[in-house]
Design an enzyme around this catalytic site. Structure first.
Site, PDB file in Angstrom:
ATOM      1  CG  ASP A 162     -50.300  13.900   5.564  1.00 31.72           C
ATOM      2  OD1 ASP A 162     -50.405  12.681   5.347  1.00 31.72           O
ATOM      3  OD2 ASP A 162     -49.344  14.398   6.198  1.00 31.72           O
TER       4      ASP A 162
ATOM      5  CD  GLU B 229     -46.436   7.136  -0.974  1.00 29.74           C
ATOM      6  OE1 GLU B 229     -45.876   6.521  -0.053  1.00 29.74           O
ATOM      7  OE2 GLU B 229     -47.254   8.064  -0.774  1.00 29.74           O
TER       8      GLU B 229
END
Length: 259
Positions: A57, A144
């Site tokens: 990623d 998050e």
């Protein structure tokens, strides 16, 4: 109901193809690490390198990427940062998106959720910047706690978190025709997501131990196991992930996602 069953079909295919050992524990012979790691962890018997399918990623922080070298190195997929909040797009997104496609690497965009903007504002922004025709793998919702944010220290209640997530994901699924993947961290999952969203694929971060030791009651499709990987074609440290199934599962999953 038909839409719900269609959304579950790829999950059924994936689970059905895994070994009897379990969804996230592939039994293979002991193998050497697929990629180098500047700060490798000892995961014991449940080592991520036992998994056949590895991916990365990336965002602007990874700089200029040689995507053909990345693909040649054995990377099988990439999650590429696209948007954040209601008005930010990663400056490297367009280049990364086009280059990954040119290299023939399966890839998906991810959105970093900003808790001081509404779900609809953020869904509008994502949809405005990511063409429907370019969506092959499902989009990703990155949720998050951002402890370092200088503009948003707001931490909503678990009920609000889940409501906002659901609204955002419903908007994306309605537009792109693919149920989003949820990316999350240990603390955020503990605070908000235990036992929730069981009909969604999860991509979990766990860089010091196997996810089963950190995530209560959670099956996962992708595991981010290091932030200090070394990938040919990328300067500096890189996040590396594994897919839960084997190579055959991966091929079936990609086909299912493109229907």
């Amino acid at each position: 109901m038909q839409r719900f069953l269609l959304a579950l079909l790829p999950l059924t295919m994936l689970l059905g193809g895994c070994t009897a050992v379990g969804y996230d524990m592939i039994e293979t012979a002991s193998i050497s690490p697929r990629f180098e790691d500047t700060k490798p962890m000892d995961f014991g018997a449940r080592n991520p390198h036992k998994h056949q399918i590895h991916g990365i990623d990336v965002s602007k922080w990874n700089g200029d990427i040689d995507w053909f070298s990345v693909r040649k190195s054995g990377v099988s997929f990439a999650f590429i940062k696209a948007t954040e909040g209601k008005d930010t797009i990663d400056p490297k997104f367009d280049g990364n998106w086009r280059a990954a496609a040119s290299a023939g690497l399966p890839h998906a965009p991810y959105h970093f959720y900003y808790w001081c903007s509404s779900a609809d504002e953020q869904a509008d922004w994502f949809i405005a910047n990511i063409p429907k025709a370019a969506m092959k793998m499902p989009p990703v919702l990155d949720v998050e706690w951002n402890h370092d944010s200088k503009t948003c220290q707001y931490k909503p209640s678990p009920l609000t978190v889940r409501s906002e997530m659901q609204r955002f994901m419903d908007r994306l699924e309605a537009y792109y025709g693919k149920r989003p993947i949820i990316y999350t961290s240990v603390d955020f999952h503990r605070d908000n997501l235990v036992g929730q969203f069981k009909d969604y694929y999860f991509w979990v971060r766990s860089v010091a131990s196997h996810p089963s030791e950190k995530y209560d009651e959670r099956r996962w499709a992708f595991w981010q196991y290091t932030a200090t990987g070394a990938i040919p074609g990328i300067k500096g440290s890189t996040d590396i992930n594994v897919f839960a199934g084997d190579a055959q599962n991966w091929k079936r999953w990609l086909v299912a996602m493109n229907k």
